[in-house]
Design a protein around this motif. Sequence first.
Motif, PDB file in Angstrom:
ATOM      1  N   HIS A  42       1.013  -1.376   0.084  1.00 53.51           N
ATOM      2  CA  HIS A  42       0.030   0.091   0.239  1.00 53.51           C
ATOM      3  C   HIS A  42       0.928   1.154   0.129  1.00 53.51           C
ATOM      4  N   GLY A  43       2.042   1.618  -1.038  1.00 53.02           N
ATOM      5  CA  GLY A  43       2.863   2.361  -1.123  1.00 53.02           C
ATOM      6  C   GLY A  43       4.238   1.765  -0.695  1.00 53.02           C
ATOM      7  N   LYS A  44       3.795   1.352   1.372  1.00 52.72           N
ATOM      8  CA  LYS A  44       4.691   0.900   1.647  1.00 52.72           C
ATOM      9  C   LYS A  44       4.032  -0.662   2.363  1.00 52.72           C
ATOM     10  N   THR A  45       5.617  -1.924   2.078  1.00 46.33           N
ATOM     11  CA  THR A  45       4.427  -3.369   1.830  1.00 46.33           C
ATOM     12  C   THR A  45       4.758  -3.727   3.971  1.00 46.33           C
ATOM     13  N   GLY A  46       3.765  -4.206   3.875  1.00 46.99           N
ATOM     14  CA  GLY A  46       3.616  -4.638   5.353  1.00 46.99           C
ATOM     15  C   GLY A  46       2.976  -6.349   5.410  1.00 46.99           C
ATOM     16  N   ARG A  47       2.764  -6.820   6.603  1.00 47.28           N
ATOM     17  CA  ARG A  47       2.052  -7.750   7.273  1.00 47.28           C
ATOM     18  C   ARG A  47       0.391  -7.209   7.284  1.00 47.28           C
ATOM     19  N   VAL A  48      -0.336  -8.675   6.521  1.00 49.53           N
ATOM     20  CA  VAL A  48      -1.719  -8.441   6.928  1.00 49.53           C
ATOM     21  C   VAL A  48      -1.859  -9.127   8.563  1.00 49.53           C
ATOM     22  N   PHE A  49      -2.579  -8.357   9.939  1.00 50.81           N
ATOM     23  CA  PHE A  49      -2.908  -8.683  11.405  1.00 50.81           C
ATOM     24  C   PHE A  49      -4.235  -9.274  10.645  1.00 50.81           C
ATOM     25  N   ASN A  50      -4.857  -8.215  10.030  1.00 45.86           N
ATOM     26  CA  ASN A  50      -6.552  -8.701  10.329  1.00 45.86           C
ATOM     27  C   ASN A  50      -7.391  -8.512   8.892  1.00 45.86           C
ATOM     28  N   VAL A  51      -8.153 -10.132   9.352  1.00 41.83           N
ATOM     29  CA  VAL A  51      -9.405  -9.699   7.886  1.00 41.83           C
ATOM     30  C   VAL A  51     -10.521  -9.700   7.934  1.00 41.83           C
ATOM     31  N   THR A  52     -11.208  -8.641   7.751  1.00 42.66           N
ATOM     32  CA  THR A  52     -12.715  -7.913   8.128  1.00 42.66           C
ATOM     33  C   THR A  52     -13.429  -8.294   6.678  1.00 42.66           C
ATOM     34  N   LYS A  53     -14.815  -7.858   6.537  1.00 41.31           N
ATOM     35  CA  LYS A  53     -15.532  -8.334   5.065  1.00 41.31           C
ATOM     36  C   LYS A  53     -14.966  -7.519   3.652  1.00 41.31           C
ATOM     37  N   VAL A  58      -2.984  -3.714   7.628  1.00 40.51           N
ATOM     38  CA  VAL A  58      -1.978  -3.721   7.375  1.00 40.51           C
ATOM     39  C   VAL A  58      -1.022  -3.225   8.872  1.00 40.51           C
ATOM     40  N   VAL A  59       0.495  -3.708   9.037  1.00 40.11           N
ATOM     41  CA  VAL A  59       1.125  -2.948  10.532  1.00 40.11           C
ATOM     42  C   VAL A  59       2.368  -2.761   9.273  1.00 40.11           C
ATOM     43  N   VAL A  60       2.636  -1.561   9.267  1.00 38.59           N
ATOM     44  CA  VAL A  60       3.891  -0.894   8.030  1.00 38.59           C
ATOM     45  C   VAL A  60       4.507  -0.120   9.078  1.00 38.59           C
ATOM     46  N   ASN A  61       5.894  -0.072   8.608  1.00 39.73           N
ATOM     47  CA  ASN A  61       6.816   0.170   9.403  1.00 39.73           C
ATOM     48  C   ASN A  61       6.959   1.637   9.322  1.00 39.73           C
ATOM     49  N   LYS A  62       7.114   2.929  10.353  1.00 38.99           N
ATOM     50  CA  LYS A  62       7.189   4.017  10.032  1.00 38.99           C
ATOM     51  C   LYS A  62       8.019   5.236  10.723  1.00 38.99           C
ATOM     52  N   GLN A  63       9.297   5.491   9.908  1.00 33.36           N
ATOM     53  CA  GLN A  63      10.285   6.113  10.901  1.00 33.36           C
ATOM     54  C   GLN A  63       9.361   7.859  11.743  1.00 33.36           C
ATOM     55  N   VAL A  64       9.670   7.710  12.823  1.00 33.41           N
ATOM     56  CA  VAL A  64       9.600   8.977  13.343  1.00 33.41           C
ATOM     57  C   VAL A  64      10.672   9.391  13.884  1.00 33.41           C
ATOM     58  N   PRO A  70       6.042   0.319  13.924  1.00 35.10           N
ATOM     59  CA  PRO A  70       5.142  -0.343  13.730  1.00 35.10           C
ATOM     60  C   PRO A  70       3.810   0.275  13.879  1.00 35.10           C
ATOM     61  N   LYS A  71       3.315   0.754  12.538  1.00 39.20           N
ATOM     62  CA  LYS A  71       1.943   1.482  12.706  1.00 39.20           C
ATOM     63  C   LYS A  71       1.107   0.490  12.098  1.00 39.20           C
ATOM     64  N   ARG A  72       0.049  -0.131  12.967  1.00 38.96           N
ATOM     65  CA  ARG A  72      -1.590  -1.057  11.805  1.00 38.96           C
ATOM     66  C   ARG A  72      -2.297   0.059  11.205  1.00 38.96           C
ATOM     67  N   ILE A  73      -2.926  -0.214  10.170  1.00 33.44           N
ATOM     68  CA  ILE A  73      -3.948   0.766   9.282  1.00 33.44           C
ATOM     69  C   ILE A  73      -4.783  -0.325   8.316  1.00 33.44           C
TER      70      ILE A  73
END
Length: 145
Positions: A42-53, A58-64, A70-73
């Motif tokens: 999604h512009g960044k690569t991440g792992r799926v942690f939840n699937v809804t209808k 997706v958990v993506v890493n964000k530099q702050v 790790p950000k959950r979006i």
Amino acid sequence: MTNSKGLRRGTRYMFAREFRKHGVEHLSTYYRSYKRGDIAYHGKTGRVFNVTKRGVGVVVNKQVRGKILPKRICIRVDHIKPSTCRIDFLNRVKINDEKRKDAKAAGQPVPQLKRLPVPPRAAHVVSTKDNEIEVLAPLRFEIVA
């Protein structure tokens, strides 16, 4: 006029669809299935942690500042696609297993299966016996009026 500081500032071209890509989304986008642990893009690569209808978490890493958090979006399925970053690795694992099995069946030692960098080319001598030496020089530049 001052520069606006809204949430979607500067996204006129970022969020706009590409030329000749407008219209209804293909149904194959909605038919894709995602499972927990899949890698999605999604512009960044991440792992799926939840699937809804209708969406996928997706958990993506964000530099702050100096940290990577790790950000959950939560994203709708029409905004993401499955990542292809692991396909090459999985194909290589399958081919290496076949090579290992073939070598074991033939009673030979297991061949080198690791990827190696391309070695430098071997040294060789260029002979000028039957070749005339060609001298290259730049042509003089003249302004033609």
